[in-house]
Design an enzyme around this catalytic site. Sequence first.
Site, mmCIF file in Angstrom:
data_model
loop_
_atom_site.group_PDB
_atom_site.id
_atom_site.type_symbol
_atom_site.label_atom_id
_atom_site.label_comp_id
_atom_site.label_asym_id
_atom_site.label_seq_id
_atom_site.Cartn_x
_atom_site.Cartn_y
_atom_site.Cartn_z
ATOM 1 C CG HIS A 2 33.660 18.198 44.702
ATOM 2 N ND1 HIS A 2 34.196 17.972 45.941
ATOM 3 C CD2 HIS A 2 32.864 17.123 44.447
ATOM 4 C CE1 HIS A 2 33.759 16.830 46.427
ATOM 5 N NE2 HIS A 2 32.941 16.297 45.530
HETATM 6 C C1 T46 Z 1 32.142 13.745 47.145
HETATM 7 C C2 T46 Z 1 31.832 14.108 48.555
HETATM 8 C C3 T46 Z 1 30.426 13.785 48.949
HETATM 9 C C4 T46 Z 1 40.722 9.386 47.823
HETATM 10 O O1 T46 Z 1 41.949 9.204 47.677
HETATM 11 N N1 T46 Z 1 39.841 8.393 47.491
HETATM 12 C C5 T46 Z 1 38.504 8.547 47.654
HETATM 13 O O2 T46 Z 1 37.729 7.612 47.341
HETATM 14 C C6 T46 Z 1 38.002 9.780 48.180
HETATM 15 C C7 T46 Z 1 36.505 9.983 48.368
HETATM 16 C C8 T46 Z 1 38.899 10.752 48.517
HETATM 17 N N2 T46 Z 1 40.221 10.555 48.351
HETATM 18 C C9 T46 Z 1 41.171 11.608 48.755
HETATM 19 C C10 T46 Z 1 41.188 12.833 47.865
HETATM 20 C C11 T46 Z 1 41.556 13.942 48.818
HETATM 21 O O3 T46 Z 1 42.955 14.058 48.874
HETATM 22 O O4 T46 Z 1 40.794 12.066 50.059
HETATM 23 C C12 T46 Z 1 41.045 13.448 50.181
HETATM 24 C C13 T46 Z 1 39.806 14.184 50.649
HETATM 25 O O5 T46 Z 1 38.812 14.159 49.594
HETATM 26 P P1 T46 Z 1 37.876 15.404 49.295
HETATM 27 O O6 T46 Z 1 38.530 16.663 49.671
HETATM 28 O O7 T46 Z 1 37.393 15.276 47.886
HETATM 29 O O8 T46 Z 1 36.668 15.135 50.327
HETATM 30 P P2 T46 Z 1 35.218 15.788 50.316
HETATM 31 O O9 T46 Z 1 34.584 15.393 51.600
HETATM 32 O O10 T46 Z 1 35.270 17.225 49.981
HETATM 33 O O11 T46 Z 1 34.444 15.046 49.104
HETATM 34 C C14 T46 Z 1 34.118 13.684 49.218
HETATM 35 C C15 T46 Z 1 34.403 12.955 47.891
HETATM 36 O O12 T46 Z 1 35.786 13.145 47.532
HETATM 37 C C16 T46 Z 1 33.542 13.489 46.778
HETATM 38 O O13 T46 Z 1 33.620 12.624 45.654
HETATM 39 O O14 T46 Z 1 31.283 13.812 46.285
HETATM 40 O O15 T46 Z 1 32.730 13.552 49.532
#
Ligand code: T46
Length: 147
Positions: A63
């Site tokens: 993303h």
């Molecule tokens: C990014 C990369 C480097 C939250 O509720 N609060 C938070 O602060 C974060 C970071 C995530 N979440 C929830 C949202 C999703 O349901 O945690 C779940 C997993 O997040 P996501 O699939 O977005 O995780 P990554 O590792 O793909 O991405 C993360 C960050 O979300 C993103 O901002 O830049 O790490």
Amino acid sequence: MNDNKVSDKISVNNSGWVSLRQFDDGNDGTLCILEAQRDIPFEVKRVYYITNLQNARSCRGKHAHKTLRQAIFCISGSFVLGLDDGYNRQDVRMWRNNQGVLLEPMLWHTMSDFSSGCVLMVVANEYYDAIDYIRNYEEFRQYARKL
Ligand code: T46
């Protein structure tokens, strides 16, 4: 030109290395310091870390953010950070625990090829906001090329 080889020089837009000071205390370990607006160019409102990366084939990220400013660190182990500014792509191997990469807005990023015991830490200038994410690559690319 697009170059997907792992490289040490960051050539995509909206990114760059950040270096943290560290104190090596020999057998007593190493201490690393991150000061907001000194070591990274923004205030920090949120810190999160990712652990239990047990599957080397896992892939996270995929993303870009519309406005969020972040810096990502590999504080243990190693992984490959894929960066794409809408024109150019590159892969950066993250393994030095005091060297982070800026993830500025409109930078598509992926994290993969995790070593065992890999731990990622991310600092962000804003609280979590799902609206800030662009999770469709074509939408990102079109948006990035209009800027
Ligand atoms: C990014 C990369 C480097 C939250 O509720 N609060 C938070 O602060 C974060 C970071 C995530 N979440 C929830 C949202 C999703 O349901 O945690 C779940 C997993 O997040 P996501 O699939 O977005 O995780 P990554 O590792 O793909 O991405 C993360 C960050 O979300 C993103 O901002 O830049 O790490």
